[in-house]
Design an enzyme around this catalytic site. Structure first.
Site, PDB file in Angstrom:
ATOM      1  N   GLN A  70      28.219  32.003  41.041  1.00 15.66           N
ATOM      2  CA  GLN A  70      29.162  33.019  41.596  1.00 15.66           C
ATOM      3  C   GLN A  70      28.981  34.408  42.309  1.00 15.66           C
ATOM      4  O   GLN A  70      29.541  34.830  43.398  1.00 15.66           O
ATOM      5  CB  GLN A  70      30.634  33.200  40.550  1.00 15.66           C
ATOM      6  CG  GLN A  70      32.424  33.381  41.829  1.00 15.66           C
ATOM      7  CD  GLN A  70      33.089  33.976  40.861  1.00 15.66           C
ATOM      8  OE1 GLN A  70      32.314  35.202  39.812  1.00 15.66           O
ATOM      9  NE2 GLN A  70      33.351  34.989  41.435  1.00 15.66           N
ATOM     10  N   HIS A 120      33.566  34.982  33.402  1.00 13.49           N
ATOM     11  CA  HIS A 120      33.967  33.404  33.295  1.00 13.49           C
ATOM     12  C   HIS A 120      33.097  33.118  32.518  1.00 13.49           C
ATOM     13  O   HIS A 120      32.301  33.741  32.140  1.00 13.49           O
ATOM     14  CB  HIS A 120      33.197  32.818  34.711  1.00 13.49           C
ATOM     15  CG  HIS A 120      33.965  33.351  36.004  1.00 13.49           C
ATOM     16  ND1 HIS A 120      34.990  32.491  36.715  1.00 13.49           N
ATOM     17  CD2 HIS A 120      33.718  34.518  36.843  1.00 13.49           C
ATOM     18  CE1 HIS A 120      35.227  32.527  37.671  1.00 13.49           C
ATOM     19  NE2 HIS A 120      34.738  34.085  38.201  1.00 13.49           N
ATOM     20  N   TYR A 155      29.693  26.474  39.465  1.00 10.64           N
ATOM     21  CA  TYR A 155      30.619  27.918  40.418  1.00 10.64           C
ATOM     22  C   TYR A 155      30.358  28.639  39.540  1.00 10.64           C
ATOM     23  O   TYR A 155      30.232  29.823  40.078  1.00 10.64           O
ATOM     24  CB  TYR A 155      31.562  27.129  40.770  1.00 10.64           C
ATOM     25  CG  TYR A 155      32.568  28.496  40.788  1.00 10.64           C
ATOM     26  CD1 TYR A 155      32.537  29.169  42.982  1.00 10.64           C
ATOM     27  CD2 TYR A 155      33.937  28.709  39.517  1.00 10.64           C
ATOM     28  CE1 TYR A 155      34.192  30.306  42.117  1.00 10.64           C
ATOM     29  CE2 TYR A 155      33.976  29.909  40.446  1.00 10.64           C
ATOM     30  CZ  TYR A 155      34.358  31.215  41.047  1.00 10.64           C
ATOM     31  OH  TYR A 155      35.133  32.060  41.709  1.00 10.64           O
ATOM     32  N   HIS A 183      35.081  41.273  35.695  1.00  8.15           N
ATOM     33  CA  HIS A 183      35.339  40.286  34.923  1.00  8.15           C
ATOM     34  C   HIS A 183      34.404  39.372  34.346  1.00  8.15           C
ATOM     35  O   HIS A 183      33.497  39.508  34.700  1.00  8.15           O
ATOM     36  CB  HIS A 183      36.161  39.012  36.153  1.00  8.15           C
ATOM     37  CG  HIS A 183      35.230  38.447  37.444  1.00  8.15           C
ATOM     38  ND1 HIS A 183      35.260  39.633  38.046  1.00  8.15           N
ATOM     39  CD2 HIS A 183      34.768  37.026  37.270  1.00  8.15           C
ATOM     40  CE1 HIS A 183      34.325  38.728  39.329  1.00  8.15           C
ATOM     41  NE2 HIS A 183      34.128  36.801  39.383  1.00  8.15           N
TER      42      HIS A 183
END
Length: 144
Positions: free
Chosen positions: A130, A63, A126, A61
């Site tokens: 992460q 971000h 974050y 993924h």
């Protein structure tokens, strides 16, 4: 540096946290494809007048914390990013197209978006860290 960006008749600070995944959340964004996604996001965001604040491309993924001009919608930004990156990856790595599951779509249909306001630093931290948290969780699961 001001917290706000300026155009001819507007001051703006439209900042968003966006997360999206490859189709079926395949763990494909590693090594060169992941590096290409990272570079493409920076290039295409700059072309659209966006400012990348934080970016973390993980193997399954992405971000992104980005400042988006008030004249550009999030759906337009995501359509451009996902579409252009998919075309680039499919042309540069033709073996990706061989998997019939893709169906000519590299990314999942949707994405997550949240406006970044008062919690900007928490969200940026974050995104930045992460991957470390996920690795720690996986290490703990492996010990069990």
């Amino acid at each position: 540096m001001s917290r706000y960006e300026q155009a001819s008749h507007v001051f703006w600070r439209c900042q968003y946290h966006i997360v999206w995944t490859p189709k079926y959340r395949f763990r494909i964004l590693k090594n060169n494809p992941g590096k290409d996604v990272y570079r493409c996001i920076h290039v295409y965001c700059k072309q659209l007048g966006c400012i990348v604040m934080e970016l973390n491309v993980q193997i399954d993924h992405v971000h992104l914390v980005v400042k988006v001009p008030s004249k550009l919608s999030i759906s337009s930004l995501m359509g451009a990013l996902k579409g252009k990156i998919a075309l680039k990856l499919f042309s540069k790595y033709p073996h990706l197209r061989k998997n019939k599951l893709w169906g000519n779509h590299f990314w999942q249909r949707g994405y997550f978006v949240d406006s970044v306001g008062i919690n900007e630093e928490i969200i940026r931290r974050y995104v930045r860290h992460q991957e470390n948290v996920e690795k720690q969780e996986q290490a703990l699961l492996a010990l069990d």
